[in-house]
Design an enzyme around this catalytic site. Structure first.
Site, PDB file in Angstrom:
ATOM      1  N   SER A 131       0.841  -1.180  -0.018  1.00 51.85           N
ATOM      2  CA  SER A 131      -0.058  -0.104  -0.127  1.00 51.85           C
ATOM      3  C   SER A 131       0.956   1.280  -0.075  1.00 51.85           C
ATOM      4  CB  SER A 131      -0.985  -0.036   1.059  1.00 51.85           C
ATOM      5  OG  SER A 131      -0.140   0.033   2.454  1.00 51.85           O
ATOM      6  N   SER A 184     -19.030   8.026  18.715  1.00 48.14           N
ATOM      7  CA  SER A 184     -18.578   9.100  18.017  1.00 48.14           C
ATOM      8  C   SER A 184     -17.284   9.705  18.929  1.00 48.14           C
ATOM      9  CB  SER A 184     -19.220  10.042  17.551  1.00 48.14           C
ATOM     10  OG  SER A 184     -18.660  11.158  17.005  1.00 48.14           O
ATOM     11  N   THR A 207       7.137  -9.230  15.962  1.00 51.68           N
ATOM     12  CA  THR A 207       7.278  -8.102  16.803  1.00 51.68           C
ATOM     13  C   THR A 207       6.217  -8.052  18.162  1.00 51.68           C
ATOM     14  OG1 THR A 207       5.854  -6.659  15.352  1.00 51.68           O
ATOM     15  CG2 THR A 207       8.181  -6.490  15.049  1.00 51.68           C
ATOM     16  N   GLY A 244       5.579  -5.341  20.470  1.00 50.94           N
ATOM     17  CA  GLY A 244       5.638  -4.117  21.039  1.00 50.94           C
ATOM     18  C   GLY A 244       6.795  -3.870  22.167  1.00 50.94           C
ATOM     19  N   GLY A 252       9.778  -6.027  22.504  1.00 52.00           N
ATOM     20  CA  GLY A 252      10.786  -6.201  21.372  1.00 52.00           C
ATOM     21  C   GLY A 252      10.279  -7.133  20.537  1.00 52.00           C
ATOM     22  N   GLY A 301       6.199  -0.651  13.183  1.00 51.15           N
ATOM     23  CA  GLY A 301       6.350  -1.943  12.518  1.00 51.15           C
ATOM     24  C   GLY A 301       6.995  -2.003  11.207  1.00 51.15           C
ATOM     25  N   ASP A 302       6.643  -0.812  10.354  1.00 53.93           N
ATOM     26  CA  ASP A 302       7.295  -0.619   8.970  1.00 53.93           C
ATOM     27  C   ASP A 302       8.617  -0.102   9.209  1.00 53.93           C
ATOM     28  OD1 ASP A 302       4.615  -1.049   8.167  1.00 53.93           O
ATOM     29  OD2 ASP A 302       4.097   0.839   7.932  1.00 53.93           O
TER      30      ASP A 302
END
Length: 326
Positions: free
Chosen positions: A8, A36, A222, A224, A227, A255-256
């Site tokens: 993406s 909302s 991963t 968080g 590690g 993460g990317d």
């Protein structure tokens, strides 16, 4: 290593809710959920998983190839990516649809609720990896979240071309069928998930943990703030802690960035532990900023973080590749 990052390319609309989502949920009313949230801030940023990963790889000097579909509104974003070392020559421009949109709401605990409009991404299956490979020979294809049909096609083409591929289904696991998950994962040299996605992947594919490991080379999970864990069949797991005490501004793209650092170090031929350490250091850069491409990669501070958290050996190995003294 010449890496093609498929997936993406999007614009991120990032909103911050000053409360906690969990405080707004009534357990006995969840089947009638209608909420909302009044948000304090809105940030419009460049994003998309493939573009984020390519941005990180470009900043580390790997000259990645971005492969994805965008709309006619991509021109300014394309200039930005080129300026940061990303080859956009294989990006497909769709005249009928706008570039994808990611709309994300983050609460004070960094929990997120998000929606994704595919837009031009739905046309990503038109991209032929054979033509990409002919233009510039590839060493690795990363298949990240994208139109499901495109993910399957690009995986199959990588196999047919004999190119190593990495599977990163992550956010699209909710949309992929069991057959599509098995098609995208089987034979991957690298498999990337977070901890929740690892369980969802097994549920979707109908496989146990060992069955997944038997179908991939290396599984990178991963965790968080805990590690990352690296698993391979017949070998002990490798675990690396996250960079501690990072002020969390926004988790989008963390993460990317990890994948960028990890794959860069793998491309340099460094040990898996060092690759995970660089990935965690890159993640910390993104976590401390708002926006998945708002950080700057500067070798000296990056190496200082690695040295402080992971020691002199890790810093020394990476300094030789980043072109800076340890």
């Amino acid at each position: 290593m010449r890496i093609a990052v498929t997936g993406s390319i999007a614009t991120d609309h990032l909103m911050a809710f000053p409360g906690r989502f969990v405080d707004q949920l009534l357990p006995d009313q969840l089947e009638h959920l209608s909420l909302s949230f009044l948000v304090d801030t809105l940030q419009v940023r460049r994003g998309g998983v493939a573009a984020n990963i390519a941005f990180g790889l470009g900043g580390l000097g790997l000259d990645p190839l971005l492969v994805g579909a965008v709309g006619p509104d991509f021109a300014e974003y394309e200039v930005w990516l080129k300026e940061h070392g990303v080859d956009t020559g294989s990006v497909y421009v769709c005249a009928e649809h706008q570039t994808a949109r990611f709309m994300c709401l983050t609460d004070q605990d960094t929990n997120q609720i998000a929606a994704f409009y595919a837009g031009a991404m739905a046309e990503a299956g038109r991209i032929d990896l054979r033509a990409v490979h002919e233009r510039t020979p590839l060493d690795l294809v990363l298949v990240s979240p994208n139109d499901p049909g495109a993910m399957v096609r690009h995986t199959e083409q990588a196999r047919e071309l004999g190119i190593d591929f990495a599977a990163d289904p992550s956010q699209q696991l909710a949309r992929l069928t069991g057959g599509e998950v098995r098609a995208v994962v089987t034979g991957a040299r690298w498999l990337f998930t977070n901890e929740y996605e690892s369980a969802l992947l097994r549920e979707r594919a109908g496989w146990g943990r060992q069955e997944v490991l038997e179908r991939v080379g290396t599984w990178v999970t991963t965790l968080g703030a805990q590690g990352v864990r690296i698993d391979r069949t017949g070998e002990p797991a490798v675990t690396v802690g996250a960079v501690p005490d990072v002020r969390a501004e926004d988790p989008t793209g963390v993460g990317d960035a990890f994948r960028s650092g990890f794959l860069a170090a793998v491309g340099w031929g460094l040990p898996l532990e060092t690759a995970a350490q660089l990935g965690c250091a890159m993640s910390a850069l993104v976590l401390a900023t708002v926006g998945s491409q708002a950080y700057e990669i500067r070798p000296e501070p990056l190496l200082a973080t690695v040295r402080t958290v992971y020691g002199e050996r890790a810093a020394g190995l990476l300094a030789a590749k980043l072109g800076r003294p340890a």
